[in-house]
Design an enzyme around this catalytic site. Sequence first.
Site, PDB file in Angstrom:
ATOM      1  N   HIS A   1       0.827  -1.215   0.000  1.00 47.02           N
ATOM      2  CA  HIS A   1       0.000   0.000   0.000  1.00 47.02           C
ATOM      3  C   HIS A   1       0.860   1.263   0.000  1.00 47.02           C
ATOM      4  O   HIS A   1       0.320   2.372   0.041  1.00 47.02           O
ATOM      5  CB  HIS A   1      -0.899   0.038   1.239  1.00 47.02           C
ATOM      6  CG  HIS A   1      -2.028  -0.940   1.221  1.00 47.02           C
ATOM      7  ND1 HIS A   1      -2.843  -1.105   0.130  1.00 47.02           N
ATOM      8  CD2 HIS A   1      -2.484  -1.805   2.177  1.00 47.02           C
ATOM      9  CE1 HIS A   1      -3.765  -2.025   0.406  1.00 47.02           C
ATOM     10  NE2 HIS A   1      -3.555  -2.462   1.630  1.00 47.02           N
TER      11      HIS A   1
ATOM     12  N   ARG B   1     -16.246  -7.391   2.451  1.00 48.94           N
ATOM     13  CA  ARG B   1     -17.419  -6.977   3.210  1.00 48.94           C
ATOM     14  C   ARG B   1     -18.663  -6.790   2.344  1.00 48.94           C
ATOM     15  O   ARG B   1     -19.570  -7.597   2.368  1.00 48.94           O
ATOM     16  CB  ARG B   1     -17.091  -5.683   3.990  1.00 48.94           C
ATOM     17  CG  ARG B   1     -18.064  -5.333   5.089  1.00 48.94           C
ATOM     18  CD  ARG B   1     -17.625  -4.056   5.792  1.00 48.94           C
ATOM     19  NE  ARG B   1     -17.598  -2.925   4.865  1.00 48.94           N
ATOM     20  CZ  ARG B   1     -18.642  -2.138   4.604  1.00 48.94           C
ATOM     21  NH1 ARG B   1     -19.779  -2.341   5.218  1.00 48.94           N
ATOM     22  NH2 ARG B   1     -18.532  -1.159   3.743  1.00 48.94           N
TER      23      ARG B   1
END
Length: 361
Positions: free
Chosen positions: A165, A318
């Site tokens: 990241h 999710r």
Amino acid sequence: MRQSSRTVHSEYSKVRISERLEPGNMPNATFYAESVPFEQIEKLAISGGYSSIYATSKPSVDVVGNWQNRYCSLADTFQPVLDRVYNFDVREDDVWIVTSTKCGTTWAQEMTWLILNDFDFEKAKSEDLTLRSPFLEFNGVVPNVPHDTIEAANNLPSPRLIKSHLPAWLLPKQVWTKKPKIIYIFRNPKDAAISYFHHWRGMVGYKGTKQDFMHSYIDGYVNFNPFWPHVLDFWQLRNQPEIFFTSYERMKRDLAGVIKDVCKFLGREVKDEQLSQLVAHLSFDKMKDNPACNHVKEFESMKAAAGREVDEFSRFVRRGIVGSHKDEMPQSVIQEFDDWTEDNLKDYQLTIEDFTNYSKY
């Protein structure tokens, strides 16, 4: 438009990362840290310190803006690993998945690993993705993680698939000389921020308000931010042969098309049957129910480090919805995000759609 609460960095003391390490380790640090004000740490429910990281010399990759003003916000637990990451031994046949947080990283990892490994679906279902494709700087997220992720990446056979990241200028310096393939995934920051909020509640134990977290995201205080410079660095590199820039939104809209483009980018063939299997394997329902893609080992490490159970965040995958911010973010905050985006993109004459619709081929 809400004014950013970020204070001028020069008001805070600059601490060389090497001075925070054990004596004798990394005496000539590549980066230095400026402590973030306590009220911001408290707002983010971070235990320990939090800093803005700067380069000590001009990065080996061109970045947007003045490199001396570029920073990356990271918890202080990252500081002992940054020089290790920067000096990591890159291989020319590596493939890197680089994203800002919550931008479809896991989805892209699983897709790319299968393309690189002859569509071995059985192994993809049985072996945790974090072992097949290490998160290089995870030792900074959880300093007492049972296994060293940098060493794990070092020990992988080629071709390696590595996740990060970090912004372009914090990646290993050899990335920009050996030029491995890099796949960069963009996502609308309103959706990414909402997903990151739930991530921080579940994995970091954040107890603050959603609005406070959104403001911290805009102000660039959460790990790996600020968001727009991270994206724009790779956007300006998108035409380089070793860079593949795409978006979460395009993957949702035309997954088969993105898979074929990634195969072309990596010089791999995909048969019609393999393509159909991969599209099915990467569907939201399959990903959501695949333990190998839900970062079970990362959960275990973070729970052990925090000494608590993860209450609500049983799945890393999710919702997977484009536009999820619309029913989770107040209209006033949506407007703040829109103003912030416009402010960051106006000098480049870009819009969100330029990123979400871009295709390399």
